[in-house]
Design an enzyme around this catalytic site. Structure first.
Site, PDB file in Angstrom:
ATOM      1  CG  ASN A  86      21.861  56.431  16.610  1.00 33.02           C
ATOM      2  OD1 ASN A  86      21.560  56.645  17.437  1.00 33.02           O
ATOM      3  ND2 ASN A  86      22.933  56.738  15.816  1.00 33.02           N
TER       4      ASN A  86
ATOM      5  CG  MET B  35      23.680  57.791   4.523  1.00 33.85           C
ATOM      6  SD  MET B  35      22.378  57.688   4.584  1.00 33.85           S
ATOM      7  CE  MET B  35      21.928  57.081   6.051  1.00 33.85           C
TER       8      MET B  35
ATOM      9  CB  THR C  60      25.314  49.144  14.001  1.00 35.66           C
ATOM     10  OG1 THR C  60      25.949  49.900  13.056  1.00 35.66           O
ATOM     11  CG2 THR C  60      25.988  47.267  14.582  1.00 35.66           C
TER      12      THR C  60
ATOM     13  CE  LYS D  42      21.808  51.834  13.394  1.00 34.10           C
ATOM     14  NZ  LYS D  42      22.726  53.306  12.544  1.00 34.10           N
TER      15      LYS D  42
ATOM     16  N   GLY E  64      16.512  55.014  -1.011  1.00 30.14           N
ATOM     17  CA  GLY E  64      16.344  54.544  -0.212  1.00 30.14           C
ATOM     18  C   GLY E  64      15.029  54.418   0.836  1.00 30.14           C
TER      19      GLY E  64
ATOM     20  CE1 TYR F 207      33.450  52.653   8.326  1.00 27.88           C
ATOM     21  CE2 TYR F 207      31.039  53.103   8.795  1.00 27.88           C
ATOM     22  CZ  TYR F 207      32.084  52.438   9.150  1.00 27.88           C
ATOM     23  OH  TYR F 207      31.814  51.400  10.230  1.00 27.88           O
TER      24      TYR F 207
END
Length: 285
Positions: free
Chosen positions: A106, A234, A81, A85, A145, A236
């Site tokens: 990942n 994306m 993570t 990556k 992004g 959370y």
């Protein structure tokens, strides 16, 4: 003779337990918040797999050595993570087509003393959207992004053959670079790639926030007067400014917890060749 027999038995037992207890981990910095151990251990319980899954905090400067150490210790797979990556992409011995094109890894499989890199982020996103009955084929999608998170899902978004993927970013030149990077795959899939103009007034089928700025006062990075049927963040675990905007627009929306679960399920399948049931994990999380 008795001593030799006991030593031999102990060695056999230790070797047996090492093979039985499969060793995996998630690496990142910071990592204490990661839900990956809980998710993978729950998936393993569905197939009676004895899984040892650890969190390992690793800074970029120590990443390569840590991978070498874990390989020597008999780890079979690693999740990677932030912020590692891209480094994982550079270090792996072999790469999947997804990892090759996204320049992101990942999921690492360790076999025959080699590191095999893959990425399941895009699969996780697409699977979660489809599970939520959000169609992508022949749709208009906006991706906000132009960093690693957005590039990490573009392979799978394009593979769903939407009509158009619009790109936007605080530094708009990065969106143009991103469009150029993905132009060949988009053309192969008959997908149009456009950089969103500030003056365009479009109602999108899906809006995806691939930035992390929505955790703070990040409204300034979003195009004005955004309109969309389904908004997906994306990130959370927290209410974000992006999701608040979706709510104010009376649109359907979701955070990225489902993406986390589904990318983990895809990684689990790569390692164990089993497809876990993901529906029941949400209550646990």
């Amino acid at each position: 003779k008795n001593i030799n027999l006991c030593t031999s038995s102990d060695t056999f037992y230790n070797n047996f337990m090492t093979k039985l207890n499969k060793k995996f981990a998630v690496l990142g910095h910071p990592i204490s918040h990661s839900l990956s151990p809980k998710i993978h251990q729950y998936f393993a319980s569905q197939f009676s797999i004895d899984l040892d899954y650890q969190r390992i905090d690793v800074e970029s400067m120590h990443f390569k050595k840590t991978l070498s150490d874990l390989k020597q210790k008999g780890y079979e797979g690693l999740n990677i993570t932030l912020p590692l990556k891209n480094l994982a992409y550079e270090i792996c011995d072999e790469l999947s087509p997804r990892a090759e094109q996204t320049k992101s890894v990942n999921t690492i499989s360790i076999k025959n003393d080699k590191l095999y890199g893959d990425t399941t982020d895009g699969l996780g996103l697409v699977t979660d959207l489809l599970t939520k009955n959000v169609s992508l084929e022949n749709k208009k999608i906006l991706v906000i992004g132009a960093g690693g998170a957005s590039n990490g899902v573009m392979f799978d978004l394009i593979s769903q053959q939407p009509q158009t993927i619009f790109l936007t970013n605080r530094t708009i030149s990065k969106s143009h670079d991103m469009a150029e990077t993905w132009s060949f795959l988009a053309k192969d899939n008959d997908v149009l790639l456009n950089v969103l103009s500030p003056k365009e007034n479009i109602t999108f089928d899906v809006i995806i926030n691939a930035t992390s700025s929505s955790l703070g006062n990040g409204n300034a990075i979003f195009p004005e007067n955004l309109k969309g049927h389904f908004w997906y963040d994306m990130m959370y675990g927290k209410q974000t400014s992006f999701l608040l905007m979706a709510e104010q627009n009376k649109a359907k929306f979701s955070d990225g917890l489902g993406m986390l679960v589904e990318q983990a399920a895809a990684a689990f399948n790569i390692w164990h060749h089993q497809k876990p049931d993901t529906k029941s994990i949400y209550q646990i999380l």
